[in-house]
Write a protein that holds these residues in place. Structure first.
Motif, short mmCIF file in Angstrom:
data_model
loop_
_atom_site.label_atom_id
_atom_site.label_comp_id
_atom_site.label_asym_id
_atom_site.label_seq_id
_atom_site.Cartn_x
_atom_site.Cartn_y
_atom_site.Cartn_z
N ALA A 195 0.83 -1.22 0.00
CA ALA A 195 0.00 0.00 0.00
C ALA A 195 0.86 1.26 0.00
O ALA A 195 0.33 2.37 0.02
N GLY A 196 2.17 1.12 -0.01
CA GLY A 196 3.07 2.28 -0.04
C GLY A 196 3.09 3.05 1.27
O GLY A 196 3.38 4.24 1.29
N LEU A 197 2.79 2.37 2.38
CA LEU A 197 2.65 3.09 3.65
C LEU A 197 3.84 2.92 4.58
O LEU A 197 3.92 3.59 5.61
N LEU A 198 4.74 1.99 4.25
CA LEU A 198 5.86 1.77 5.16
C LEU A 198 6.98 2.77 4.89
O LEU A 198 7.42 2.92 3.74
N ALA A 199 7.40 3.47 5.94
CA ALA A 199 8.49 4.45 5.79
C ALA A 199 9.84 3.75 5.75
O ALA A 199 10.70 4.09 4.94
N ARG A 200 10.02 2.81 6.65
CA ARG A 200 11.30 2.10 6.71
C ARG A 200 11.03 0.66 7.14
O ARG A 200 10.12 0.40 7.94
N LEU A 201 11.86 -0.23 6.60
CA LEU A 201 11.80 -1.63 6.99
C LEU A 201 13.17 -2.04 7.51
O LEU A 201 14.17 -1.87 6.80
N HIS A 202 13.21 -2.54 8.74
CA HIS A 202 14.46 -3.07 9.28
C HIS A 202 14.44 -4.59 9.12
O HIS A 202 13.58 -5.26 9.70
N ILE A 203 15.36 -5.09 8.33
CA ILE A 203 15.48 -6.55 8.19
C ILE A 203 16.71 -6.95 8.99
O ILE A 203 17.84 -6.57 8.65
N ALA A 204 16.48 -7.68 10.07
CA ALA A 204 17.58 -8.12 10.94
C ALA A 204 17.96 -9.54 10.56
O ALA A 204 17.14 -10.46 10.68
N ILE A 205 19.17 -9.71 10.07
CA ILE A 205 19.60 -11.02 9.59
C ILE A 205 20.53 -11.67 10.60
O ILE A 205 21.53 -11.08 11.02
N ALA A 206 20.16 -12.88 10.98
CA ALA A 206 20.98 -13.64 11.93
C ALA A 206 21.77 -14.69 11.14
O ALA A 206 21.27 -15.23 10.14
N PRO A 207 23.00 -15.00 11.57
CA PRO A 207 23.82 -15.95 10.82
C PRO A 207 23.39 -17.39 11.05
O PRO A 207 24.09 -18.19 11.68
N VAL A 208 22.22 -17.73 10.53
CA VAL A 208 21.72 -19.10 10.63
C VAL A 208 21.12 -19.47 9.28
O VAL A 208 20.46 -18.64 8.64
N LEU A 209 21.42 -20.70 8.82
CA LEU A 209 20.87 -21.20 7.55
C LEU A 209 19.83 -22.25 7.88
O LEU A 209 20.14 -23.23 8.56
N ILE A 210 18.60 -22.07 7.42
CA ILE A 210 17.55 -23.03 7.76
C ILE A 210 17.28 -23.97 6.57
O ILE A 210 17.10 -25.17 6.75
N VAL A 244 21.58 -5.51 10.70
CA VAL A 244 20.30 -4.92 10.34
C VAL A 244 20.44 -4.15 9.04
O VAL A 244 21.36 -3.33 8.90
N PHE A 245 19.56 -4.42 8.10
CA PHE A 245 19.46 -3.62 6.88
C PHE A 245 18.30 -2.65 7.08
O PHE A 245 17.16 -3.07 7.24
N ASP A 246 18.62 -1.36 7.09
CA ASP A 246 17.62 -0.31 7.31
C ASP A 246 17.23 0.21 5.92
O ASP A 246 18.01 0.89 5.27
N CYS A 247 16.02 -0.13 5.49
CA CYS A 247 15.58 0.17 4.12
C CYS A 247 14.59 1.33 4.13
O CYS A 247 13.57 1.27 4.82
N GLU A 248 14.87 2.35 3.33
CA GLU A 248 13.94 3.48 3.19
C GLU A 248 12.94 3.15 2.09
O GLU A 248 13.33 2.84 0.96
N LEU A 249 11.68 3.26 2.41
CA LEU A 249 10.63 2.89 1.45
C LEU A 249 9.82 4.12 1.04
O LEU A 249 9.94 5.17 1.68
N PRO A 250 8.97 3.99 0.03
CA PRO A 250 8.24 5.17 -0.46
C PRO A 250 7.34 5.81 0.59
O PRO A 250 6.98 6.98 0.45
N GLY A 251 6.96 5.08 1.64
CA GLY A 251 6.11 5.67 2.67
C GLY A 251 6.83 6.64 3.57
O GLY A 251 6.23 7.19 4.49
N ASP A 252 8.12 6.85 3.33
CA ASP A 252 8.85 7.83 4.13
C ASP A 252 8.50 9.22 3.63
O ASP A 252 8.88 9.61 2.53
#
Ligand code: NAP
Length: 262
Positions: A195-210, A244-252
């Motif tokens: 919906a274009g409403l998210l300002a930022r998305l934090h994707i926290a990546i842990a060193p684990v392979l599932i 953490v990858f801090d991603c700026e999205l169009p909702g910002d």
């Protein structure tokens, strides 16, 4: 995270300080860069998302074990995000499966309001999210259903079972909650991205392979080609156990008014 920079961020959150300025060390400045947007209250309503995932993009195993994907620093990061926002949102599947408390326990700071999106009234009244502990508790639903005493109910019309993220946001803003964090799951976050409403998305990546299991973000209308894929401006922050990858999205909204994004 030094104590003085954290106190500064809490003060900004409470409208008692400004984000700009400050005599920070390089490490403290990184903390201001990562958490400052969540603390700011002078830029209008904003929605953030955070998801903790494995190196291969999973948020749970095939048997739905989702506990402890994030390492200790990833968890502390999530609690800091909670402490800086007005309210935390989860979808009902997360509320049912993880039974989260959505409180702040790994850092100093206030508990946010807890909001669950439960269109069909599936969450039982004794769910931890509904526990009376002084924090506001809200449910967004699409039917008439009694909820525990003190829980604020927002009833919206669903279309083909789906609630409009714009309408949910407007109702939450009207309830006085302007800075919001969507904590999951992937379904709920992706509807707000779509919906274009998210300002930022934090994707926290842990060193684990599932190797298998539920994917994190799964968009309702994914692109056919990579050229059409979202490519947010992204900054990586090493937290210790997680990145953490801090991603700026169009909702910002700040970004949306800069000429570069026109
Ligand atoms: N690693 C992490 O960071 C993290 C965080 C949170 C959760 N999780 C994991 O993620 C899994 C659950 O995530 P999920 O993506 O399957 O589900 P979810 O996002 O937690 O919940 C989805 C449900 O919420 C309701 N909902 C959300 N947005 C809606 C909208 N716009 N309109 C109508 N209904 C809406 C719907 O309920 P109905 O089905 O009743 O229609 C929908 O099926 C669990 O395994 C949990 O452990 C991981």
């Amino acid at each position: 995270m030094s104590a003085r920079v954290w106190q500064h961020l809490l003060a900004v959150r409470d409208g008692k300080g400004h984000l700009s300025g400050g005599d920070w060390s390089p490490g403290e400045q990184r903390a201001v860069d990562l958490y400052g947007p969540l603390a700011q209250r002078d830029v209008g309503p904003r929605v953030f998302g955070q998801i903790g995932q494995s190196l291969d993009g999973r948020i749970a195993t095939e048997s739905d074990d989702a506990r402890d994907i994030s390492g200790p620093d990833g968890l502390a990061h999530l609690h800091r995000m909670r402490a800086l926002v007005d309210g935390v949102i989860v979808g009902v599947k997360t509320a049912l499966h993880d039974q989260p408390r959505l409180t702040v326990r790994l850092c100093e700071g206030p508990n946010p309001a807890r909001i669950v999106i439960d269109p069909h009234g599936r969450l039982p009244n004794d769910a931890p999210i509904f526990r009376a502990d002084g924090a506001r508790r809200l449910v967004i639903q699409a039917l008439e259903q009694d909820r525990p005493e003190g829980v604020e109910v927002i009833t919206l019309k669903a279309t083909e079972g789906r609630l409009d993220p714009d309408e949910m946001l407007a109702a939450l803003n009207k309830a006085g909650l302007t800075t919001l964090l969507i904590e999951g799951g992937g379904f709920t976050i992706s509807r707000f991205i779509d919906a274009g409403l998210l300002a930022r998305l934090h994707i926290a990546i842990a060193p684990v392979l599932i190797g298998a299991g539920q994917q994190g973000i799964t968009m309702p209308y994914p692109p056919d080609t990579l050229a059409e894929a979202l490519r947010p401006a992204t900054t990586a922050f090493s937290l210790g156990s997680d990145v953490v990858f801090d991603c700026e999205l169009p909702g910002d909204r700040e970004q949306a008014v800069t000429p570069a994004s026109l």
